[in-house]
Scaffold this active site. Sequence first.
Site, short mmCIF file in Angstrom:
data_model
loop_
_atom_site.label_atom_id
_atom_site.label_comp_id
_atom_site.label_asym_id
_atom_site.label_seq_id
_atom_site.Cartn_x
_atom_site.Cartn_y
_atom_site.Cartn_z
CD GLU A 164 -19.53 -48.27 87.73
OE1 GLU A 164 -18.42 -48.17 88.26
OE2 GLU A 164 -20.52 -48.72 88.32
CD GLU A 357 -21.60 -52.59 88.47
OE1 GLU A 357 -21.38 -51.94 89.52
OE2 GLU A 357 -20.76 -52.75 87.58
O1 IFM Z 1 -17.29 -53.24 92.51
C1 IFM Z 1 -17.74 -52.12 91.81
C2 IFM Z 1 -17.81 -52.40 90.33
O2 IFM Z 1 -16.60 -52.84 89.83
C3 IFM Z 1 -18.23 -51.17 89.59
N1 IFM Z 1 -19.42 -50.58 90.15
C4 IFM Z 1 -19.50 -50.41 91.57
C5 IFM Z 1 -19.11 -51.69 92.29
C6 IFM Z 1 -19.16 -51.48 93.81
O3 IFM Z 1 -18.27 -50.47 94.18
#
Ligand code: IFM
Length: 452
Positions: A164, A357
């Site tokens: 990210e 994710e």
């Molecule tokens: O916890 C985070 C993760 O570290 C990165 N992506 C989003 C998740 C939820 O906010």
Amino acid sequence: MAQFPKQFVWGAASSAYQIEGGVHEGGRGPSNWDKFSHTPGKIARNENGDVACDSYHRWQEDVDLLAGMHLKAYRFSVAWPRIAPQGDDNWNAEGLAYYDRLVDALLAKGIEPYITLYHWDLPLALDEKGGWQNIDTARAFGRYAAKMAEHFKGRVHNWFTINEIACIVGLGYGSGIHAPGLQLSLEQQFGCWQNVLYAHCLAAQALRQADPGNQVGFASTGRICYPLTHSDADIEAARRMTFASPDDDWSFTHQMALDPLCLGHWPTEDVGPRLAAAIARVPREITDALPLGRLDMIGLNIYNAIPVRMGEHGPEYVERPTGYPRTAIGWPVEPDSLDWGPRYIGQRYGLPMYITENGLSCNDKIYLDGQVHDADRIDFTARYLLALSNGIARGADVRGYFHWSLIDNFEWYSGYNERFGLVFCDYATCRRIPKDSARWYGQVAETNGACL
Ligand code: IFM
């Protein structure tokens, strides 16, 4: 009934600073997040990752939990400050040994490690030299990646370099709600952006040099839009809004990273004038390195999306009605994000994708019967996976899904308030309790989604 490709990879994800703890153990050096979380007022209730879920000691329990869910893949991150405590080339054998134990335990259970090399914990020594504002951080990252690739050669084949970039830059150097907590101009933020991309390129080169069989990925997050109706006009409007880069909202977009890495050029569509000027000034050293960063797989971190329609004057966002479903953290529940997101991204880049994710936070608690009943997580995930299977049926080449997260953990500026895990963590003791969703997700994995 949902259908997933035969070799579809079912997994769960986590990151080092969010679960490991043990920040002063095993020769680990200090990180930007240690400093930030110990600065009063930065994190809810002034919490920090010093102990987190204690995975530094309980890694075997984590592996057993994954195996109990029939998962065949674990996406976790390596704490750079554990490997390079001072951010230089003095590698810490104890840090490498920690990940040796974890990787070997995963492999012994038939679970494929998907390593993320950078999930936001930067050696403090590099942070103090400007962090991602400094191009030397990118060079140091390339050397760290080379060390990791050489050390895990033959055991780890799937690598995500960066998690990210939108959050690293937008939250760390833009809004300042993440480490290092800076609020820089668009131009300065873009300077960080180009350095992070350069870091990825150097790491990708090192990973391939160590083992041409390594699969190189980049876990991206950003705005996804979906069409309000399935009219051609709305579909085109949502696609366009997904890939627009206006000056006031450019960092949370996929194309700002994926266009250079996958198409070999910076975005040209709907780019704001200040951003366009910053792009024109990218140094030669970085532009020339972009082809090295080509991807074998795109990682997509997708939690929600924005409905869009074609209005009278062009594409426009559609306001959600009052009382629209939201997760505990307040994010809208938008299953269509996993249908349209991978479709739009796949059409643009033509590469295999993994959902690296997806998940939600719930107000989970231990019930009187000692269990954690998280019906909301099951309902949410079922909706999203059904939508994903729809997107795959319509051509999105998605090869795997990693639920965020394996276990409740340190949710950055929200501290421990937000519970994203399939497994509950009782923070007083770090005891793990699989939630109802863990059993349910285990069935999904075991049946390759056929039980959905
Ligand atoms: O916890 C985070 C993760 O570290 C990165 N992506 C989003 C998740 C939820 O906010």
